[in-house]
Design an enzyme around this catalytic site. Structure first.
Site, PDB file in Angstrom:
ATOM      1  CG  ASP A  26      -1.722  -1.275   1.344  1.00 51.22           C
ATOM      2  OD1 ASP A  26      -2.246  -1.727   0.323  1.00 51.22           O
ATOM      3  OD2 ASP A  26      -1.765  -1.842   2.448  1.00 51.22           O
ATOM      4  CE  LYS A  29       3.299  -2.460  -4.446  1.00 49.59           C
ATOM      5  NZ  LYS A  29       2.790  -2.216  -3.093  1.00 49.59           N
ATOM      6  N   GLY A  53      -3.850  -4.547  -4.253  1.00 51.95           N
ATOM      7  CA  GLY A  53      -4.865  -3.546  -4.582  1.00 51.95           C
ATOM      8  C   GLY A  53      -4.149  -2.288  -5.022  1.00 51.95           C
ATOM      9  CG  HIS A  54      -1.211  -2.323  -7.406  1.00 53.42           C
ATOM     10  ND1 HIS A  54      -0.354  -3.027  -8.190  1.00 53.42           N
ATOM     11  CD2 HIS A  54      -0.878  -2.647  -6.122  1.00 53.42           C
ATOM     12  CE1 HIS A  54       0.469  -3.737  -7.427  1.00 53.42           C
ATOM     13  NE2 HIS A  54       0.163  -3.529  -6.174  1.00 53.42           N
ATOM     14  CD  GLN A 243       1.210  -9.019  -2.434  1.00 51.65           C
ATOM     15  OE1 GLN A 243       1.998  -9.629  -3.103  1.00 51.65           O
ATOM     16  NE2 GLN A 243      -0.033  -8.831  -2.829  1.00 51.65           N
TER      17      GLN A 243
END
Ligand code: IMP
Length: 444
Positions: A26, A29, A53-54, A243
């Site tokens: 988080d 990225k 989750g990007h 991650q």
């Protein structure tokens, strides 16, 4: 006369740059990959799966990508899901449909999936749940996307791969794996599916097989060959880490980690490319720390300051919506991760969130239970008691920082804070992100 030993012909080659998160994920990225993708021909995912989750913001639209590489909205970029990734076809198809509908573009022609990427089947997710439920208070805090059980099957050489979906006996292979999972759920975790659970599994299975059929219309191929061909054609590749490297299965805060290698070294195994082709390694870190899920977090804040960081930084999980734990900048961990990853270019994000704090404590060493003071994380991070140095904050508001376009626009105190990072980690900063949009990015 003997013929001489032939000489290999040197060929013009492209390169691979890697971007990894240096904390517990988080770090932002997605935004940076989306920004950087304009400079590359190919963007690839090499590890993890739908636990990622990007978040990408395009104009007024916000996209959260879980499995699609973050270059997917750029029509000039090829996007590759590499062999090191694991994912469920249902989640993939849903994500593709959602993105296509929202963005109004056809992403299929620019998307390639490795035939060696492993398939998450519905019972992998049930196993994830059974495993977490069995742990009581010592839960890992898994995203429950079936990541760990899928990697376990991969390493045990029992998994299914996307190349298998064309086999005539794929259904039988699936059935055998599912049966093993149900047995394991019962024997290892004493978890027996109820009638309602079985009904739910039936629905999930129908969706799974329908998605498997849809997958056949995507470009599933040997992406290692594809990427090496691109490199031989002189193309530039950006590998997008998922991650953060503190969640790396080997180099993170085990056991509170994910089940893949997250560090830059994993790009070679996760894509099938040579370490010789890797050029830059971007390391993304927030100007403070966050973590979702359980596990040690030496600089965690449990006071109003932590709440303020959470509020100002919108620190809620992109995959699960869980509030993120917030804490001060930990330079000991950041330096370790810079070294382990070989970071060449730091990207510091969300410094704007720290506006309004008079003093910013920065952790520069740990006191350990045996009385020693160290500058490298101990075997068990729970043993680390942070020792802080106070760095003065700045008076400017978040909004004032958001509009800074160059280093010269930044408050002196902010630059001093950044200098603490550069000097401690002995790594240069390449980009400073001062807001959620792509425009809020300062190139150094
Ligand atoms: P899993 O990978 O879903 O098994 O989760 C293992 C641990 O990694 C949990 O603490 C998760 O919260 C964390 N995790 C996994 N993926 C991400 C991510 O993309 N961002 C932040 N934390 C993650």
């Amino acid at each position: 006369m003997k013929t001489k030993l032939s000489k290999a012909v040197s060929v013009a080659l492209g390169y691979v740059d890697v971007l990894v998160g240096l904390q517990w994920g988080d770090e932002g990225k997605g935004k940076m990959i989306d920004y950087l993708s304009q400079f590359y021909d190919v963007v690839c995912r090499f590890n993890g799966g739908q636990n990622a989750g990007h978040t990408i913001i395009h104009g007024v639209l916000k996209f959260v990508l879980h499995i699609l590489p973050s270059g997917i909205l750029n029509p000039n970029v090829k996007n590759v899901i590499g062999n090191g990734v694991v994912f469920s076809p249902e989640g993939f198809v849903d994500e593709v449909n959602e993105i296509q509908e929202k963005a109004g573009i056809d992403i299929k022609p620019n998307l390639y999936i490795s035939n060696r990427a492993h398939i998450t089947i519905p019972t992998h997710r049930w196993l994830d749940k059974a495993s977490e439920d069995s742990k009581g208070d010592s839960k890992i805090g898994s995203t429950l996307k079936g990541i760990s059980p899928t990697y376990r099957d991969k390493i045990s050489r029992e998994g299914l791969r996307y190349g298998d979906i064309y086999l005539t006996n794929f259904k039988e292979m699936y059935q055998a794996l599912k049966t093993e999972h149900l047995k394991m759920m019962e024997s290892k975790y004493h978890f027996i599916l109820s009638i309602e659970d079985m009904d739910e599994l039936d629905i999930q299975e129908a969706k799974f097989f329908s998605a498997i059929e849809s997958m056949k219309s995507f470009q599933i191929c040997d992406t290692s060959k594809l990427l090496n061909d691109e490199l031989h054609a002189g193309k530039k590749i950006l590998a997008e880490g998922a991650q953060g490297t503190l969640l790396d299965i080997d180099h993170g805060s085990y056991k509170f980690v994910t089940s893949s290698n997250v560090i830059s070294g994993a790009v070679c195994t996760g894509l099938g490319i040579s370490p010789k082709r890797v050029r830059k390694i971007y390391g993304a870190a927030k100007a403070y720390n966050t973590r979702v899920g359980s596990g040690p977090f030496p600089t965690e804040l449990f006071d109003d300051n932590g709440d303020l960081m959470r509020k100002n930084g919108c620190e809620f999980g992109a995959t699960t919506g869980r509030p993120r734990r917030c804490g001060d900048l930990d330079l000991v961990l950041l330096k370790q991760q810079c070294i382990v990853n070989g970071v060449t270019d730091l990207i510091i994000l969300k410094g704007d969130v720290l506006s309004g704090f008079n003093q910013l404590p920065v952790c520069k060493s740990y006191d350990l239970p045996d009385g020693t003071n160290v500058k490298w994380p101990p075997h068990d991070l729970y043993d680390a008691k942070p020792v802080y140095e106070q760095v003065p904050g700045w008076k400017q508001t978040m909004q004032e920082l958001n509009v800074c376009k160059t280093i010269d626009d930044l408050p002196q105190e902010f630059i001093n804070y950044l200098n603490q990072i550069v000097e401690y980690c002995n790594t240069d900063i390449a980009y400073i992100s001062v807001g959620p949009d792509k425009e809020h990015t300062i190139e150094v």
